[in-house]
Design a protein around this motif. Structure first.
Motif, PDB file in Angstrom:
ATOM      1  N   GLU A  21      -4.198  -2.464  -9.399  1.00  0.00           N
ATOM      2  CA  GLU A  21      -5.630  -2.196  -9.445  1.00  0.00           C
ATOM      3  C   GLU A  21      -6.093  -1.314  -8.284  1.00  0.00           C
ATOM      4  O   GLU A  21      -6.457  -0.155  -8.484  1.00  0.00           O
ATOM      5  CB  GLU A  21      -6.399  -3.517  -9.477  1.00  0.00           C
ATOM      6  CG  GLU A  21      -6.073  -4.352 -10.727  1.00  0.00           C
ATOM      7  CD  GLU A  21      -6.956  -5.564 -10.858  1.00  0.00           C
ATOM      8  OE1 GLU A  21      -8.179  -5.442 -10.645  1.00  0.00           O
ATOM      9  OE2 GLU A  21      -6.428  -6.653 -11.152  1.00  0.00           O
ATOM     10  N   SER A  22      -6.082  -1.825  -7.050  1.00  0.00           N
ATOM     11  CA  SER A  22      -6.618  -1.050  -5.940  1.00  0.00           C
ATOM     12  C   SER A  22      -6.188  -1.632  -4.609  1.00  0.00           C
ATOM     13  O   SER A  22      -5.688  -2.762  -4.540  1.00  0.00           O
ATOM     14  CB  SER A  22      -8.151  -1.033  -5.997  1.00  0.00           C
ATOM     15  OG  SER A  22      -8.659  -2.348  -5.791  1.00  0.00           O
ATOM     16  N   ARG A  23      -6.422  -0.863  -3.531  1.00  0.00           N
ATOM     17  CA  ARG A  23      -6.140  -1.356  -2.184  1.00  0.00           C
ATOM     18  C   ARG A  23      -7.022  -2.554  -1.853  1.00  0.00           C
ATOM     19  O   ARG A  23      -6.609  -3.467  -1.145  1.00  0.00           O
ATOM     20  CB  ARG A  23      -6.355  -0.243  -1.155  1.00  0.00           C
ATOM     21  CG  ARG A  23      -5.293   0.848  -1.213  1.00  0.00           C
ATOM     22  CD  ARG A  23      -5.624   1.991  -0.255  1.00  0.00           C
ATOM     23  NE  ARG A  23      -4.589   3.018  -0.322  1.00  0.00           N
ATOM     24  CZ  ARG A  23      -3.562   3.101   0.501  1.00  0.00           C
ATOM     25  NH1 ARG A  23      -3.442   2.211   1.476  1.00  0.00           N
ATOM     26  NH2 ARG A  23      -2.668   4.062   0.395  1.00  0.00           N
ATOM     27  N   GLU A  24      -8.243  -2.523  -2.382  1.00  0.00           N
ATOM     28  CA  GLU A  24      -9.147  -3.640  -2.127  1.00  0.00           C
ATOM     29  C   GLU A  24      -8.595  -4.927  -2.737  1.00  0.00           C
ATOM     30  O   GLU A  24      -8.680  -6.006  -2.132  1.00  0.00           O
ATOM     31  CB  GLU A  24     -10.538  -3.338  -2.709  1.00  0.00           C
ATOM     32  CG  GLU A  24     -11.328  -2.274  -1.979  1.00  0.00           C
ATOM     33  CD  GLU A  24     -10.808  -0.861  -2.223  1.00  0.00           C
ATOM     34  OE1 GLU A  24     -10.093  -0.653  -3.234  1.00  0.00           O
ATOM     35  OE2 GLU A  24     -11.103   0.032  -1.403  1.00  0.00           O
ATOM     36  N   LYS A  25      -8.004  -4.791  -3.920  1.00  0.00           N
ATOM     37  CA  LYS A  25      -7.420  -5.962  -4.574  1.00  0.00           C
ATOM     38  C   LYS A  25      -6.216  -6.489  -3.797  1.00  0.00           C
ATOM     39  O   LYS A  25      -5.969  -7.690  -3.747  1.00  0.00           O
ATOM     40  CB  LYS A  25      -7.013  -5.622  -6.009  1.00  0.00           C
ATOM     41  CG  LYS A  25      -8.191  -5.459  -6.957  1.00  0.00           C
ATOM     42  CD  LYS A  25      -8.924  -6.768  -7.162  1.00  0.00           C
ATOM     43  CE  LYS A  25     -10.066  -6.631  -8.156  1.00  0.00           C
ATOM     44  NZ  LYS A  25     -10.812  -7.907  -8.321  1.00  0.00           N
ATOM     45  N   ASN A  77       0.830  -1.205   0.000  1.00  0.00           N
ATOM     46  CA  ASN A  77       0.000   0.000   0.000  1.00  0.00           C
ATOM     47  C   ASN A  77       0.863   1.254   0.000  1.00  0.00           C
ATOM     48  O   ASN A  77       0.559   2.235  -0.681  1.00  0.00           O
ATOM     49  CB  ASN A  77      -0.930   0.016   1.223  1.00  0.00           C
ATOM     50  CG  ASN A  77      -2.232  -0.719   0.968  1.00  0.00           C
ATOM     51  OD1 ASN A  77      -2.769  -0.698  -0.141  1.00  0.00           O
ATOM     52  ND2 ASN A  77      -2.738  -1.395   1.983  1.00  0.00           N
TER      53      ASN A  77
END
Length: 204
Positions: A180-184, A107
């Motif tokens: 892609e994203s933090r969620e990924k 992150n």
């Protein structure tokens, strides 16, 4: 008395040098985000760090050297945060802690990590750094697997070989998720934890 002032001056200069080097590396990380490795220049790094090109060359000989130093700083943080893996007695806790810290680092510094992976095959110094870091993690994962009851050894069903496969699987999974994203990244962590626990015979 003069000697005292001289020593104090050297200490001040050393601290100033540390601050400048940190500013150079911080600027490099920002430029990786805004321009990318190929587009950024030594001049960009120097300007962002508030120094001249000549002053930057006092610390680093090229853009590649700056990025290599940035990678070194990042992987040191990665290892420092994650080495508790090998020190935690309970395997489940070790696995959970290692992946939690891995998510934190991706992150915070995912772009540096991706750059390290991208350059590891073409920049020998970065490749050596990255492979050394992988070896540290493989050793730590091996320790966790052995504590979970997996037989020591290098055969495909034994701890060392399984640890190597897990390490590079985790690297690839986080590499793609970070684009892609933090969620990924969180999903990647859960996937890796499931696979690691299953490999260690701890699932269920």
């Amino acid at each position: 008395m003069p000697a005292h002032h001289s020593a104090r001056g050297r200490r001040t200069a050393e601290r100033k040098g540390d601050v400048r080097e940190r500013a150079i590396l911080d600027t490099c990380e920002e430029l990786l985000a805004h321009k990318g490795y190929d587009a950024m220049t030594v001049g960009d790094v120097a300007k962002g760090a508030g120094i001249t090109r000549g002053a930057l060359y006092f610390y680093f000989g090229s853009k590649q050297e700056v990025v290599t130093a940035l990678v070194a700083r990042t992987v040191e943080q990665l290892w420092e945060r994650s080495r508790v893996t090998a020190e935690t007695d309970e395997p489940r806790q070790a696995i959970s802690a290692a992946l939690r810290r891995t998510v934190e680092l991706w992150n915070e510094h995912g772009l540096v990590m991706r750059t390290a992976i991208d350059l590891s095959l073409t920049v020998p110094e970065i490749g050596e750094l990255w492979n050394h870091t992988a070896d540290l993690f493989i050793a730590a994962i091996t320790t966790v697997l052995e504590r979970a009851g997996i037989q020591a050894g290098t055969a495909p069903h034994q701890a060392s070989a399984m640890a190597r496969a897990l390490c590079w699987m985790i690297e690839r999974t986080f590499y793609h998720a970070s684009q892609e994203s933090r969620e990924k990244l969180q999903e990647a962590s859960e996937t890796c934890e499931h696979i690691w626990l299953t490999s260690a015979g701890l699932k269920g």
